[in-house]
Design a protein around this motif. Structure first.
Motif, PDB file in Angstrom:
ATOM      1  N   LYS A   1      -4.364   4.076   0.590  1.00 34.21           N
ATOM      2  CA  LYS A   1      -4.754   3.730   1.961  1.00 34.21           C
ATOM      3  C   LYS A   1      -5.753   2.565   1.954  1.00 34.21           C
ATOM      4  O   LYS A   1      -6.659   2.506   1.120  1.00 34.21           O
ATOM      5  CB  LYS A   1      -5.393   4.943   2.656  1.00 34.21           C
TER       6      LYS A   1
ATOM      7  N   LYS B   1       1.203   4.228  -2.642  1.00 31.54           N
ATOM      8  CA  LYS B   1       0.657   5.441  -2.006  1.00 31.54           C
ATOM      9  C   LYS B   1      -0.872   5.409  -1.920  1.00 31.54           C
ATOM     10  O   LYS B   1      -1.549   6.371  -2.286  1.00 31.54           O
ATOM     11  CB  LYS B   1       1.122   6.697  -2.756  1.00 31.54           C
TER      12      LYS B   1
ATOM     13  N   GLU C   1       0.496   4.617   9.707  1.00 31.51           N
ATOM     14  CA  GLU C   1       0.724   4.802   8.266  1.00 31.51           C
ATOM     15  C   GLU C   1      -0.504   5.365   7.550  1.00 31.51           C
ATOM     16  O   GLU C   1      -0.575   5.378   6.327  1.00 31.51           O
ATOM     17  CB  GLU C   1       1.208   3.481   7.657  1.00 31.51           C
ATOM     18  N   GLY C   2      -1.484   5.804   8.337  1.00 27.27           N
ATOM     19  CA  GLY C   2      -2.629   6.522   7.765  1.00 27.27           C
ATOM     20  C   GLY C   2      -3.759   5.647   7.249  1.00 27.27           C
ATOM     21  O   GLY C   2      -4.648   6.117   6.532  1.00 27.27           O
ATOM     22  N   HIS C   3      -3.735   4.367   7.577  1.00 24.83           N
ATOM     23  CA  HIS C   3      -4.818   3.489   7.139  1.00 24.83           C
ATOM     24  C   HIS C   3      -5.939   3.507   8.184  1.00 24.83           C
ATOM     25  O   HIS C   3      -5.760   4.055   9.281  1.00 24.83           O
ATOM     26  CB  HIS C   3      -4.294   2.063   6.948  1.00 24.83           C
TER      27      HIS C   3
ATOM     28  N   LEU D   1       0.847  -1.208   0.000  1.00 25.50           N
ATOM     29  CA  LEU D   1       0.000   0.000   0.000  1.00 25.50           C
ATOM     30  C   LEU D   1       0.879   1.254   0.000  1.00 25.50           C
ATOM     31  O   LEU D   1       0.583   2.233  -0.691  1.00 25.50           O
ATOM     32  CB  LEU D   1      -0.945  -0.017   1.210  1.00 25.50           C
TER      33      LEU D   1
ATOM     34  N   ASN E   1      -8.104  -0.384   4.503  1.00 26.93           N
ATOM     35  CA  ASN E   1      -8.986  -0.448   5.665  1.00 26.93           C
ATOM     36  C   ASN E   1      -8.845  -1.840   6.269  1.00 26.93           C
ATOM     37  O   ASN E   1      -9.132  -2.845   5.604  1.00 26.93           O
ATOM     38  CB  ASN E   1     -10.426  -0.199   5.221  1.00 26.93           C
TER      39      ASN E   1
ATOM     40  N   PRO F   1      -9.539   5.565   1.744  1.00 25.79           N
ATOM     41  CA  PRO F   1      -9.836   5.051   3.078  1.00 25.79           C
ATOM     42  C   PRO F   1     -11.305   5.362   3.405  1.00 25.79           C
ATOM     43  O   PRO F   1     -11.851   6.337   2.893  1.00 25.79           O
ATOM     44  CB  PRO F   1      -8.895   5.860   3.972  1.00 25.79           C
TER      45      PRO F   1
END
Ligand SMILES: [Zn+2]
Length: 313
Positions: free
Chosen positions: A134, A132, A157-159, A128, A136, A298
């Protein structure tokens, strides 16, 4: 006198001989006739038997051709069945329950990974990051400190970290409302402790349309509503839940073939250590979606609530 008698005998002899042979002929003729009749009767019987035999042969051949027809029908059906994979059945059944209007292409695609963390979570996160995008992650509980680190990495990591029950054991979670609440408390506490915040998104093990729950799913949905937790199902399945494991090519095909059916597509993948072909398929799936100009996103407040449950479930 004697000569006279002898003369008579000589004269009568041929007569007698003639008479005797005549009688014998008659007897012979009659008995021959009888034998003839017997032979005729026998012939008739034989012809009957032949006719019966012929009709039997005819019947057997018609049964044979019926069997042939049946077996070719069975073959055709089994061919059809071999073309139908579980993923397709799930997609067909579950897709119908999701009220998202059809468009040419979806605006967004959500990659969702169930049942982790596992030995593959790190690999999925790496992929991922490489593209780049995202994802879930609908995670379950684990006691393993190494795997627990993955909850934090997902968030860092922003997920989107989402809950998928602690135990994932249907018979325990769906046994009663209290059991469901206890399991929800357990996963909430664990994720809160490891990451610093409790997720507000949930996915029911087996989906909200599962047929294993003893209680109506509305009972459990009520619990989530009370806690302001939003639940999501899916409308596209990668098919990687099947056993034996699907080859990478099939996972790619399953993931991409139905995307244009939905305004927003939510693909169900599984993050389990034995699902190595899911990890292998992921780069090609992401590349194909990105090439189509679709956003891989996301889940957020604007995401359509893709759900299977309706009041008629
Ligand atoms: Zn699951």
């Amino acid at each position: 006198m004697r000569v006279h008698r002898l003369k008579r005998l000589i004269l009568l002899g041929p007569y007698m001989a003639f008479l005797i042979s005549l009688v014998l002929c008659i007897i012979l003729f009659v008995s021959l006739r009888k034998e003839d009749q017997k032979i005729e009767a026998l012939e008739e019987e034989i012809s009957h038997v032949t006719v019966n035999q012929n009709s039997l042969i005819e019947k057997v051949s018609s049964v044979d051709s019926s069997i042939d027809e049946l077996s070719s029908a069975v073959k055709a059906i089994s061919n059809e069945l071999s073309l139908v994979d579980i993923g397709a059945i799930e997609r067909a059944g579950e897709g119908n329950k999701v009220a998202t209007p059809r468009t040419a292409w979806p605006r967004k695609v959500y990659l969702t990974f169930d049942d982790g963390p596992s030995a593959n979570t790190g690999k999925i996160l790496d992929i991922l990051a490489q593209y780049k995008v995202k994802g879930n992650f609908f995670v379950v509980g684990t006691e393993d400190p190494e795997l627990q680190k993955m909850y934090k990495r997902i968030v860092d990591e922003g997920h989107v970290l989402c809950m998928h029950s602690y135990s994932h054991r249907y018979n325990e979670i769906y046994a009663s409302v209290d059991a469901f609440k206890a399991d929800l408390d357990k996963i909430s506490a664990l994720l809160g402790k490891v990451t610093g915040s409790v997720p507000s998104i949930y996915r029911f093990p087996g989906g909200s349309s599962n047929s294993v729950s003893r209680l109506p799913m509305s009972e459990f949905i009520k619990v989530l509503d009370e806690r302001n937790i939003t639940y999501y199902d899916w409308n596209v399945v990668a098919g990687d839940a099947t056993n034996p494991m699907l080859p990478k090519e099939k996972i790619i095909e399953n993931s991409l073939c139905d995307l244009n059916e939905y305004e927003e597509a939510m693909i169900l993948f599984h993050d389990l250590s034995n699902k190595t072909s899911t990890v292998e398929a992921l780069p090609e799936i992401i590349e194909a979606i990105q090439k189509s100009g679709i956003t891989i996103a996301p889940i957020d407040d604007t995401t359509i609530t893709i759900r299977h449950y309706t009041n008629t479930n």
